[in-house]
Motif scaffolding. Structure first.
Motif, PDB file in Angstrom:
ATOM      1  N   ASP A  30       0.837  -1.203   0.000  1.00 20.73           N
ATOM      2  CA  ASP A  30       0.000   0.000   0.000  1.00 20.73           C
ATOM      3  C   ASP A  30       0.875   1.257   0.000  1.00 20.73           C
ATOM      4  O   ASP A  30       1.954   1.270   0.599  1.00 20.73           O
ATOM      5  N   LYS A  82       1.111   2.876  -6.932  1.00 20.22           N
ATOM      6  CA  LYS A  82       0.566   2.194  -8.128  1.00 20.22           C
ATOM      7  C   LYS A  82      -0.414   3.094  -8.866  1.00 20.22           C
ATOM      8  O   LYS A  82      -0.306   3.295 -10.061  1.00 20.22           O
ATOM      9  N   PHE A 114      -8.284  -5.162  -9.233  1.00 16.51           N
ATOM     10  CA  PHE A 114      -8.766  -6.406  -8.614  1.00 16.51           C
ATOM     11  C   PHE A 114      -8.733  -6.289  -7.095  1.00 16.51           C
ATOM     12  O   PHE A 114      -7.691  -6.044  -6.509  1.00 16.51           O
ATOM     13  N   LYS A 115      -9.918  -6.438  -6.513  1.00 17.37           N
ATOM     14  CA  LYS A 115     -10.066  -6.313  -5.054  1.00 17.37           C
ATOM     15  C   LYS A 115     -10.316  -7.702  -4.471  1.00 17.37           C
ATOM     16  O   LYS A 115     -10.168  -8.704  -5.171  1.00 17.37           O
ATOM     17  N   VAL A 116     -10.807  -7.749  -3.234  1.00 19.35           N
ATOM     18  CA  VAL A 116     -11.168  -9.031  -2.628  1.00 19.35           C
ATOM     19  C   VAL A 116     -12.219  -9.684  -3.541  1.00 19.35           C
ATOM     20  O   VAL A 116     -13.176  -9.032  -3.939  1.00 19.35           O
ATOM     21  N   PRO A 117     -12.032 -10.945  -3.922  1.00 14.41           N
ATOM     22  CA  PRO A 117     -12.952 -11.566  -4.887  1.00 14.41           C
ATOM     23  C   PRO A 117     -14.395 -11.644  -4.370  1.00 14.41           C
ATOM     24  O   PRO A 117     -14.618 -11.853  -3.174  1.00 14.41           O
ATOM     25  N   ARG A 131     -11.560 -14.342 -13.315  1.00 15.83           N
ATOM     26  CA  ARG A 131     -11.942 -12.914 -13.296  1.00 15.83           C
ATOM     27  C   ARG A 131     -10.928 -12.047 -14.055  1.00 15.83           C
ATOM     28  O   ARG A 131     -11.281 -10.995 -14.578  1.00 15.83           O
ATOM     29  N   ARG A 160      -3.229  -4.582  -9.376  1.00 14.47           N
ATOM     30  CA  ARG A 160      -3.314  -5.881  -8.704  1.00 14.47           C
ATOM     31  C   ARG A 160      -3.803  -6.892  -9.740  1.00 14.47           C
ATOM     32  O   ARG A 160      -4.281  -6.510 -10.804  1.00 14.47           O
ATOM     33  N   GLU A 163      -2.083 -11.657  -6.615  1.00 11.59           N
ATOM     34  CA  GLU A 163      -2.533 -11.597  -5.220  1.00 11.59           C
ATOM     35  C   GLU A 163      -2.693 -13.008  -4.646  1.00 11.59           C
ATOM     36  O   GLU A 163      -2.623 -13.220  -3.446  1.00 11.59           O
ATOM     37  N   GLU A 164      -2.888 -13.965  -5.552  1.00 11.36           N
ATOM     38  CA  GLU A 164      -3.097 -15.354  -5.125  1.00 11.36           C
ATOM     39  C   GLU A 164      -1.838 -15.989  -4.531  1.00 11.36           C
ATOM     40  O   GLU A 164      -1.920 -17.046  -3.907  1.00 11.36           O
ATOM     41  N   VAL A 200      -1.180 -11.844  -0.992  1.00 13.02           N
ATOM     42  CA  VAL A 200      -2.046 -11.707   0.189  1.00 13.02           C
ATOM     43  C   VAL A 200      -2.550 -13.077   0.657  1.00 13.02           C
ATOM     44  O   VAL A 200      -2.622 -13.352   1.863  1.00 13.02           O
ATOM     45  N   VAL A 201      -2.836 -13.965  -0.291  1.00 16.41           N
ATOM     46  CA  VAL A 201      -3.367 -15.281   0.089  1.00 16.41           C
ATOM     47  C   VAL A 201      -2.284 -16.128   0.762  1.00 16.41           C
ATOM     48  O   VAL A 201      -2.560 -16.934   1.645  1.00 16.41           O
ATOM     49  N   ILE A 222      -7.210 -17.298   4.015  1.00 11.48           N
ATOM     50  CA  ILE A 222      -8.064 -16.887   2.885  1.00 11.48           C
ATOM     51  C   ILE A 222      -8.420 -18.108   2.022  1.00 11.48           C
ATOM     52  O   ILE A 222      -9.492 -18.176   1.431  1.00 11.48           O
TER      53      ILE A 222
END
Ligand code: AMP
Ligand code: MG
Length: 341
Positions: free
Chosen positions: A120, A124, A145-148, A160, A176, A180-181, A184-185, A191
């Motif tokens: 963050d 970007k 791309f945010k939280v799915p 997506r 993003r 992210e997979e 963050v995951v 998650i």
């Protein structure tokens, strides 16, 4: 004896430091000269020299990648006096980019996918806004791309993103992405519980398998005319802190900040490990990661613009050639228009 020795080594340390300092000053003035020149070049020259400007930040094959070897500050020692020069340089880069995008669009064959990932406040959104500001909006699509959503979680994770891949002749920007997979995951493995994966597929190889799938996916895109280049905006933890505080202090920036962002900061080291492993496993000659020093926003934008120009240049774009018959037809239409009553 030992005294003499230590005196000698002290002297050589001072000398060594001086040489390092001299070298650094020389390097920084050389860089500055290059930046100066960049600002006064023609579009054609800019396109040709773009590679030199960004290639040192290109990882290429990632097998030996170690994040600690990559700086968050570009090795240009620029002060506030240089701001107009940087602005002008970026502006020229943006214009060159716009020209090339026009040809990409007219040719309608290749497409370019630009992926942006970062912690963050690394810049970007600002980089995307500034670097793409001169580009014809018809030829450019930005997807964030945010939280799915629950619909997205009912599909494989590429689904997506596939829906937003750029059409031929276009530039697609992912703010993003499927990366992210493995970021963050991976940092928050819980998650995975929401991803409805069959239990036997959630084993220790899951990250390795995801890297492999991503590599294959990008190879597939390449073989179909979509060039993929990826940017990791490498900001330091100190600089993030500064920018977070500014987001609290400046009412116009309050909307950009949330407690969730501050919470993620606590996982900094885990994120850095995940980024390192991701780049190591997914940076290839054809779909490289650029590790962009992001502590200085203007510099980061110049590097990104140069990398995009370079990617477009490698496509050897050309306006479509019109055949003899079509040329004659065009002349006939012109004649008709000129004699119109
Ligand atoms: P922002 O881009 O700042 O609006 O934040 C979007 C948030 O969505 C970030 O915290 C991302 O980590 C999160 N996000 C994006 N993709 C995924 C994903 N596939 N799974 C979980 N979280 C995600
Ligand atoms: Mg955010």
């Amino acid at each position: 004896m030992s005294k003499k020795k230590s005196g000698k080594s002290k002297l050589s340390t001072v000398e060594k430091n001086k040489t390092v300092l001299d070298k650094k000053t020389k390097q920084s003035s050389k860089n500055k000269e290059r930046l100066d020149k960049f600002g006064s070049m023609s579009k054609k020259e800019i396109i040709k020299s773009a590679e030199k400007f960004s290639s040192k930040y290109c990882v290429g094959d990632g097998k030996k990648f170690r994040l600690k070897d990559w700086k968050t500050k570009a090795d240009l020692n620029l002060g506030s006096d240089d701001k107009p020069l940087m602005k002008q340089t970026l502006q020229i880069g943006i214009e060159a980019l716009a020209t090339m995008q026009n040809i990409l669009y007219a040719q309608d064959t290749w497409s370019l996918l630009l992926i942006f990932q970062a912690m963050d406040a690394a810049g970007k959104d600002g980089a995307i806004k500034h670097v793409m500001s001169g580009v014809n909006p018809q030829g450019c699509q930005v997807s964030s791309f945010k939280v799915p959503s629950s619909e997205e979680l009912d599909h494989d994770y590429l689904w997506r993103c596939q829906k937003h891949l750029p059409e031929r002749g276009r530039i697609g920007i992912f703010n993003r992405s499927y990366y992210e997979e493995v970021l963050v995951v991976r940092v928050h493995e819980e998650i995975l519980n929401f991803q409805k994966l069959p239990a036997e597929l959630r084993d220790k190889d899951i990250w390795e398998n995801r890297f492999q799938d991503i590599r294959n996916f990008e190879k597939y895109l390449n073989r179909n005319g979509t060039i993929v280049i990826k940017f990791f905006l490498n900001v330091s933890k100190d600089e993030q802190k500064k920018r977070f505080i500014e987001r609290v202090d400046n009412p116009d920036k309050n909307w950009k900040f949330s407690t969730a962002d501050a919470k993620e900061r606590k996982f900094w080291n885990k994120y850095m490990d995940a980024y390192e492993d991701m780049i190591k496993n997914t940076s290839t000659e054809k779909s490289p990661w650029y590790v962009v020093p992001a502590d200085n926003k203007s510099m980061a934008r110049i590097i990104i613009a140069s990398a995009i120009i370079n990617a477009l240049d490698r496509m050897e774009l050309e306006y479509p050639k019109v055949g003899k018959a079509q040329l004659a037809e065009l002349q006939a239409i012109k004649k008709e228009l000129l004699t119109e009553k």
